[in-house]
Design a protein around this motif. Sequence first.
Motif, short mmCIF file in Angstrom:
data_model
loop_
_atom_site.label_atom_id
_atom_site.label_comp_id
_atom_site.label_asym_id
_atom_site.label_seq_id
_atom_site.Cartn_x
_atom_site.Cartn_y
_atom_site.Cartn_z
N TYR A 64 0.79 -1.23 0.00
CA TYR A 64 0.00 0.00 0.00
C TYR A 64 0.83 1.28 0.00
CZ TYR A 64 0.95 0.24 5.02
OH TYR A 64 1.56 0.29 6.23
N ASP A 65 2.13 1.19 0.19
CA ASP A 65 2.96 2.40 0.24
C ASP A 65 3.57 2.67 -1.13
OD1 ASP A 65 4.61 4.49 0.87
OD2 ASP A 65 5.61 3.48 2.54
N PRO A 66 3.24 3.81 -1.77
CA PRO A 66 3.79 4.09 -3.10
C PRO A 66 5.30 4.31 -3.09
CG PRO A 66 2.48 5.95 -2.29
CD PRO A 66 2.32 4.83 -1.31
N ALA A 67 5.90 4.55 -1.92
CA ALA A 67 7.35 4.72 -1.85
C ALA A 67 8.07 3.39 -2.00
CB ALA A 67 7.74 5.38 -0.53
N CYS A 68 7.38 2.30 -1.87
CA CYS A 68 7.98 0.96 -2.02
C CYS A 68 7.92 0.57 -3.50
CB CYS A 68 7.25 -0.06 -1.14
SG CYS A 68 7.35 0.32 0.61
N ASP A 69 8.86 1.10 -4.28
CA ASP A 69 8.80 0.91 -5.74
C ASP A 69 9.99 0.12 -6.28
OD1 ASP A 69 10.70 2.82 -5.23
OD2 ASP A 69 9.94 4.28 -6.67
N ILE A 70 10.71 -0.58 -5.42
CA ILE A 70 11.82 -1.41 -5.86
C ILE A 70 11.30 -2.84 -6.04
CG2 ILE A 70 14.09 -2.31 -5.23
CD1 ILE A 70 14.50 0.31 -3.65
N LYS A 71 11.52 -3.38 -7.24
CA LYS A 71 10.97 -4.69 -7.59
C LYS A 71 12.00 -5.79 -7.31
CE LYS A 71 8.05 -2.89 -11.30
NZ LYS A 71 7.74 -2.99 -12.74
N GLY A 72 11.64 -6.73 -6.46
CA GLY A 72 12.50 -7.87 -6.17
C GLY A 72 12.09 -9.03 -7.06
N ASN A 73 12.97 -9.42 -7.99
CA ASN A 73 12.67 -10.43 -8.99
C ASN A 73 13.58 -11.64 -8.80
OD1 ASN A 73 13.47 -11.25 -12.13
ND2 ASN A 73 11.29 -11.01 -11.75
N GLU A 80 18.56 -16.68 -8.94
CA GLU A 80 19.22 -15.55 -8.28
C GLU A 80 18.19 -14.46 -7.94
OE1 GLU A 80 23.33 -13.06 -8.98
OE2 GLU A 80 22.32 -13.94 -10.70
N ARG A 81 18.39 -13.85 -6.80
CA ARG A 81 17.48 -12.78 -6.34
C ARG A 81 18.06 -11.43 -6.73
NH1 ARG A 81 14.29 -14.56 -1.42
NH2 ARG A 81 14.26 -16.81 -1.65
N ILE A 82 17.34 -10.73 -7.59
CA ILE A 82 17.80 -9.47 -8.16
C ILE A 82 16.73 -8.41 -7.93
CG2 ILE A 82 18.53 -8.34 -10.30
CD1 ILE A 82 19.03 -11.23 -11.39
N TYR A 83 17.15 -7.21 -7.56
CA TYR A 83 16.16 -6.13 -7.44
C TYR A 83 16.40 -5.06 -8.49
CZ TYR A 83 19.58 -3.33 -4.74
OH TYR A 83 20.69 -2.63 -4.33
N ARG A 97 5.70 -11.54 -9.10
CA ARG A 97 4.83 -12.70 -8.92
C ARG A 97 5.04 -13.22 -7.50
NH1 ARG A 97 7.58 -13.81 -14.03
NH2 ARG A 97 8.97 -14.84 -12.58
N PHE A 98 4.08 -12.93 -6.63
CA PHE A 98 4.21 -13.30 -5.22
C PHE A 98 4.27 -14.81 -5.04
CE2 PHE A 98 2.29 -9.06 -5.00
CZ PHE A 98 3.22 -8.43 -4.17
N ASP A 99 3.63 -15.56 -5.93
CA ASP A 99 3.64 -17.02 -5.80
C ASP A 99 5.02 -17.62 -6.06
OD1 ASP A 99 3.09 -16.04 -8.37
OD2 ASP A 99 2.26 -17.94 -9.04
N TYR A 100 5.93 -16.87 -6.69
CA TYR A 100 7.31 -17.32 -6.89
C TYR A 100 8.25 -16.79 -5.81
CZ TYR A 100 5.90 -18.79 -11.59
OH TYR A 100 5.29 -19.40 -12.65
N GLY A 101 7.73 -16.03 -4.87
CA GLY A 101 8.56 -15.48 -3.80
C GLY A 101 9.11 -14.09 -4.11
N GLU A 102 8.64 -13.51 -5.21
CA GLU A 102 9.10 -12.16 -5.55
C GLU A 102 8.34 -11.15 -4.71
OE1 GLU A 102 10.27 -13.22 -10.13
OE2 GLU A 102 8.41 -12.18 -9.75
N ARG A 103 8.94 -9.96 -4.54
CA ARG A 103 8.33 -8.98 -3.65
C ARG A 103 8.78 -7.56 -3.97
NH1 ARG A 103 11.60 -9.29 1.98
NH2 ARG A 103 10.73 -7.23 2.08
N LYS A 113 19.71 -6.17 2.60
CA LYS A 113 19.64 -6.86 3.89
C LYS A 113 18.90 -8.20 3.76
CE LYS A 113 18.25 -6.16 8.66
NZ LYS A 113 17.59 -5.26 9.61
N ALA A 114 17.91 -8.25 2.86
CA ALA A 114 17.15 -9.48 2.64
C ALA A 114 17.89 -10.47 1.74
CB ALA A 114 15.79 -9.15 2.04
N GLY A 115 19.09 -10.08 1.23
CA GLY A 115 19.89 -11.00 0.43
C GLY A 115 19.74 -10.85 -1.07
N TRP A 116 19.20 -9.74 -1.55
CA TRP A 116 19.02 -9.52 -2.97
C TRP A 116 20.16 -8.62 -3.47
CZ3 TRP A 116 14.04 -10.83 -5.37
CH2 TRP A 116 13.19 -11.50 -4.50
#
Length: 121
Positions: A64-73, A80-83, A97-103, A113-116
Amino acid sequence: MHLPFYETVYDGKDRWIFRNPRNRSEIFSRVCWAMSKFPLLVASASAAAFLAAGGHTLVPKELYDPACDIKGNISITSGERIYHVPGQQDYAATRIRFDYGERWFCSEAEARKAGWRRAGR
């Protein structure tokens, strides 16, 4: 100290006695009293947990926060976890795609910090 289903009685000699219930109806009335307090207990515990988490437990902040605009893919081929940050080459094409663990992330520091890692392009 209170023991469940026991009655606390003061004996007049500076001590407390825990008395067993006399019959089933006495036990039933105590159980009913305890169960009548259960919804209050659940509501209080839920409110305390909600407030302790800063009020963000029902819906994650990144939804819900528009400031959270970094895509974790997560890369399909390597895992590999890339943002991606706004302005990068593949930012617009990247779908979360939240079902793949992306956020979504609110800051690059949070993503690291989350490892991306940051995308190269």
